[in-house]
Scaffold this motif. Structure first.
Motif, PDB file in Angstrom:
ATOM      1  N   ARG A   1      16.039  16.262  -5.780  1.00 51.15           N
ATOM      2  CA  ARG A   1      15.007  15.498  -6.129  1.00 51.15           C
ATOM      3  C   ARG A   1      13.848  16.512  -5.011  1.00 51.15           C
ATOM      4  O   ARG A   1      13.857  16.594  -4.234  1.00 51.15           O
ATOM      5  N   TRP A   2      12.650  16.515  -5.821  1.00 51.68           N
ATOM      6  CA  TRP A   2      11.623  17.233  -5.142  1.00 51.68           C
ATOM      7  C   TRP A   2      10.327  16.265  -5.540  1.00 51.68           C
ATOM      8  O   TRP A   2      10.140  15.689  -6.534  1.00 51.68           O
ATOM      9  N   THR A   3       9.266  16.659  -4.602  1.00 51.40           N
ATOM     10  CA  THR A   3       7.629  15.852  -5.054  1.00 51.40           C
ATOM     11  C   THR A   3       6.828  16.818  -4.788  1.00 51.40           C
ATOM     12  O   THR A   3       6.918  17.763  -4.009  1.00 51.40           O
ATOM     13  N   ARG A   4       5.707  16.839  -5.774  1.00 46.40           N
ATOM     14  CA  ARG A   4       4.698  17.573  -5.519  1.00 46.40           C
ATOM     15  C   ARG A   4       3.548  17.111  -4.996  1.00 46.40           C
ATOM     16  O   ARG A   4       3.075  15.871  -5.385  1.00 46.40           O
ATOM     17  N   TYR A   5       3.168  17.765  -3.863  1.00 42.20           N
ATOM     18  CA  TYR A   5       1.861  17.148  -3.285  1.00 42.20           C
ATOM     19  C   TYR A   5       0.575  18.035  -3.511  1.00 42.20           C
ATOM     20  O   TYR A   5       0.641  19.139  -3.646  1.00 42.20           O
ATOM     21  N   LYS A   6      -0.360  17.346  -3.480  1.00 41.54           N
ATOM     22  CA  LYS A   6      -1.717  18.295  -3.655  1.00 41.54           C
ATOM     23  C   LYS A   6      -2.556  17.734  -2.596  1.00 41.54           C
ATOM     24  O   LYS A   6      -2.955  16.495  -2.281  1.00 41.54           O
ATOM     25  N   PHE A   7      -3.039  18.731  -1.672  1.00 40.96           N
ATOM     26  CA  PHE A   7      -4.015  18.537  -0.592  1.00 40.96           C
ATOM     27  C   PHE A   7      -5.251  19.365  -1.246  1.00 40.96           C
ATOM     28  O   PHE A   7      -5.376  20.692  -0.662  1.00 40.96           O
ATOM     29  N   GLY A   8      -6.359  19.105  -1.852  1.00 43.10           N
ATOM     30  CA  GLY A   8      -7.554  19.608  -2.226  1.00 43.10           C
ATOM     31  C   GLY A   8      -7.226  20.581  -3.297  1.00 43.10           C
ATOM     32  O   GLY A   8      -6.467  20.182  -4.266  1.00 43.10           O
ATOM     33  N   GLU A   9      -7.388  21.989  -2.986  1.00 43.22           N
ATOM     34  CA  GLU A   9      -6.850  22.931  -3.933  1.00 43.22           C
ATOM     35  C   GLU A   9      -5.442  23.399  -3.494  1.00 43.22           C
ATOM     36  O   GLU A   9      -4.977  24.442  -4.303  1.00 43.22           O
ATOM     37  N   THR A  10      -4.664  22.923  -2.410  1.00 49.47           N
ATOM     38  CA  THR A  10      -3.519  23.202  -2.100  1.00 49.47           C
ATOM     39  C   THR A  10      -2.563  22.599  -2.669  1.00 49.47           C
ATOM     40  O   THR A  10      -2.499  21.356  -2.712  1.00 49.47           O
ATOM     41  N   LEU A  11      -1.360  23.136  -3.464  1.00 46.90           N
ATOM     42  CA  LEU A  11      -0.142  22.525  -4.065  1.00 46.90           C
ATOM     43  C   LEU A  11       0.922  22.819  -3.122  1.00 46.90           C
ATOM     44  O   LEU A  11       1.077  24.102  -2.752  1.00 46.90           O
ATOM     45  N   ARG A  12       1.642  21.937  -3.001  1.00 45.83           N
ATOM     46  CA  ARG A  12       3.158  22.136  -2.400  1.00 45.83           C
ATOM     47  C   ARG A  12       4.062  21.249  -2.829  1.00 45.83           C
ATOM     48  O   ARG A  12       3.923  20.174  -3.277  1.00 45.83           O
ATOM     49  N   ILE A  13       5.204  21.866  -3.325  1.00 48.13           N
ATOM     50  CA  ILE A  13       6.545  21.091  -3.727  1.00 48.13           C
ATOM     51  C   ILE A  13       7.678  21.030  -2.564  1.00 48.13           C
ATOM     52  O   ILE A  13       7.959  22.398  -2.064  1.00 48.13           O
ATOM     53  N   ASP A  14       7.788  20.103  -2.034  1.00 50.44           N
ATOM     54  CA  ASP A  14       9.031  19.674  -1.150  1.00 50.44           C
ATOM     55  C   ASP A  14      10.041  18.901  -1.594  1.00 50.44           C
ATOM     56  O   ASP A  14       9.927  18.053  -2.533  1.00 50.44           O
TER      57      ASP A  14
ATOM     58  N   GLY B   1       0.709  -1.262   0.091  1.00 44.34           N
ATOM     59  CA  GLY B   1      -0.133   0.016   0.023  1.00 44.34           C
ATOM     60  C   GLY B   1       0.902   1.310  -0.113  1.00 44.34           C
ATOM     61  O   GLY B   1       0.463   2.305  -0.526  1.00 44.34           O
ATOM     62  N   ARG B   2       2.110   1.128   0.560  1.00 47.44           N
ATOM     63  CA  ARG B   2       2.981   2.213   0.851  1.00 47.44           C
ATOM     64  C   ARG B   2       3.260   2.651  -0.897  1.00 47.44           C
ATOM     65  O   ARG B   2       3.573   3.765  -1.226  1.00 47.44           O
ATOM     66  N   LEU B   3       3.770   1.466  -1.498  1.00 51.36           N
ATOM     67  CA  LEU B   3       4.124   1.779  -3.127  1.00 51.36           C
ATOM     68  C   LEU B   3       2.878   2.474  -3.768  1.00 51.36           C
ATOM     69  O   LEU B   3       3.306   3.433  -4.649  1.00 51.36           O
ATOM     70  N   GLU B   4       1.805   1.965  -3.482  1.00 52.80           N
ATOM     71  CA  GLU B   4       0.601   2.583  -4.215  1.00 52.80           C
ATOM     72  C   GLU B   4       0.478   4.058  -4.007  1.00 52.80           C
ATOM     73  O   GLU B   4       0.305   5.048  -4.960  1.00 52.80           O
ATOM     74  N   ALA B   5       0.798   4.759  -2.464  1.00 52.49           N
ATOM     75  CA  ALA B   5       0.822   6.025  -2.540  1.00 52.49           C
ATOM     76  C   ALA B   5       1.986   6.598  -3.066  1.00 52.49           C
ATOM     77  O   ALA B   5       1.864   7.954  -3.657  1.00 52.49           O
ATOM     78  N   MET B   6       3.179   6.223  -3.085  1.00 52.00           N
ATOM     79  CA  MET B   6       4.337   6.852  -3.681  1.00 52.00           C
ATOM     80  C   MET B   6       4.185   6.847  -5.263  1.00 52.00           C
ATOM     81  O   MET B   6       4.388   7.938  -6.054  1.00 52.00           O
ATOM     82  N   ASN B   7       3.452   5.919  -6.019  1.00 51.02           N
ATOM     83  CA  ASN B   7       3.106   6.060  -7.339  1.00 51.02           C
ATOM     84  C   ASN B   7       2.254   6.983  -7.491  1.00 51.02           C
ATOM     85  O   ASN B   7       2.292   7.897  -8.527  1.00 51.02           O
ATOM     86  N   ARG B   8       1.136   7.148  -6.574  1.00 44.47           N
ATOM     87  CA  ARG B   8       0.458   8.272  -6.833  1.00 44.47           C
ATOM     88  C   ARG B   8       0.788   9.689  -6.922  1.00 44.47           C
ATOM     89  O   ARG B   8       0.640  10.468  -7.776  1.00 44.47           O
ATOM     90  N   MET B   9       1.657   9.861  -5.873  1.00 44.82           N
ATOM     91  CA  MET B   9       2.176  11.187  -5.740  1.00 44.82           C
ATOM     92  C   MET B   9       3.532  11.483  -6.652  1.00 44.82           C
ATOM     93  O   MET B   9       4.011  12.257  -7.012  1.00 44.82           O
ATOM     94  N   ARG B  10       3.837  10.073  -7.376  1.00 43.06           N
ATOM     95  CA  ARG B  10       4.948  10.450  -8.380  1.00 43.06           C
ATOM     96  C   ARG B  10       6.242  10.742  -7.171  1.00 43.06           C
ATOM     97  O   ARG B  10       6.734  11.967  -7.723  1.00 43.06           O
ATOM     98  N   TYR B  11       6.414  10.330  -6.333  1.00 31.07           N
ATOM     99  CA  TYR B  11       7.511  10.706  -5.357  1.00 31.07           C
ATOM    100  C   TYR B  11       8.780  10.793  -6.213  1.00 31.07           C
ATOM    101  O   TYR B  11       9.290  10.148  -6.571  1.00 31.07           O
ATOM    102  N   ALA B  12       9.356  11.925  -5.762  1.00 34.81           N
ATOM    103  CA  ALA B  12      10.771  12.502  -6.092  1.00 34.81           C
ATOM    104  C   ALA B  12      10.704  12.697  -7.928  1.00 34.81           C
ATOM    105  O   ALA B  12      12.053  12.653  -8.426  1.00 34.81           O
TER     106      ALA B  12
END
Length: 279
Positions: A212-225, A108-119
């Protein structure tokens, strides 16, 4: 013989693996990258987990699965560079995502990483750019040469380590301890050191464009860390041995009272702000 990349001459690298090898480190560079855990790492005594002092204090709780993962090995399109594997190939470095999960089914952790395209993101002069191939993360198999100590709360479970956290150690504290103890091998941090900059210069690469960076989306909020869980690491041999030692020491040090237990000790400024409802 030299080639030119980004306007700078780059020497032809001496191959240490034959053409066609799947190894990321296929050419020789003089870079001495860090070994996970640093030079002072030492295993516990053989009796560490059979000692009555430990047994009397240790109460096993939730299973936690430290893992190493990679992406970009696409068997359908092997001629197309993608994912973290292509980053490792470009830099001639062994690069993997190293972290832990307590999910009953770690896949399940892999699925979450794939959805967010980690790194998947890098920052260029034109802004952040997403690279391809970061939607097929897979666990890589550990192959340590040493065995867990007798009575150890750490075991090797297929492609993962399996660890029973002490009853009073939270998931957050465990992960903070893990990343603190392996931070010397952080890929993003290495790129900003003199050795990392020299390594990139030998390859004609801009180090700031390899972070390497990851783009996160929380509803309408976007963040790149920054993707801070990418490490210079080999899943086989010495590095896997070192990780096993680190995992055993985290549990042993916690149970034997050698680690601070103040909750705020584990919060960075941004984490503390979110924890207190200010971020």
């Amino acid at each position: 013989m030299t080639t030119t990349v980004l306007g700078a001459p780059v020497p032809q690298l001496r191959r240490i693996r034959p053409i066609g090898s799947a190894a990321s480190v296929s050419c020789y560079l003089k870079t001495q990258w860090p070994r996970v855990g640093g030079p002072g790492i030492r295993p516990l005594p053989d009796t560490a987990f059979t000692d009555p002092a430990f047994i009397g204090r240790y109460q096993p709780s939730v299973w936690t699965y430290p893992y190493v993962a990679c992406c970009g090995v696409d068997f359908d399109t092997p001629d197309r560079a993608s994912g973290l594997k292509s980053v490792a190939d470009r830099l001639h470095m062994p690069l993997y995502k190293l972290s832990a999960t307590e999910l009953a089914d770690p896949r399940g952790r892999l699925e979450a990483m794939n959805r967010m395209r980690y790194a998947s993101h890098v920052r260029t002069r034109d802004g952040h750019k997403q690279e391809i191939g970061f939607q097929d993360w897979e666990f890589q198999q550990f192959a340590p040469r040493r065995q867990p100590l007798p009575g150890s709360p750490v075991s090797l479970d297929g492609h993962l380590f399996a660890l029973r956290r002490p009853h009073d150690m939270s998931k957050r504290v465990f992960e903070k301890q893990l990343h603190q103890r392996i931070r010397n091998a952080s890929f993003n941090a290495f790129l900003q050191t003199p050795a990392g900059r020299e390594h990139c210069a030998m390859l004609g690469l801009a180090p700031e464009e390899q972070i390497r960076w990851t783009r996160y989306k929380f509803g309408e909020t976007l963040r790149i860390d920054k993707a801070e869980e990418i490490y210079i690491f080999r899943p086989t041999g010495e590095d896997a041995d070192r990780l096993l030692i680190i995992l055993e020491r985290i549990v042993h040090d916690w149970v034997m009272g050698k680690l601070a237990r103040r909750p705020n000790h584990w919060c960075g400024r941004s984490q503390l702000a979110r924890h207190n409802g200010r971020g």
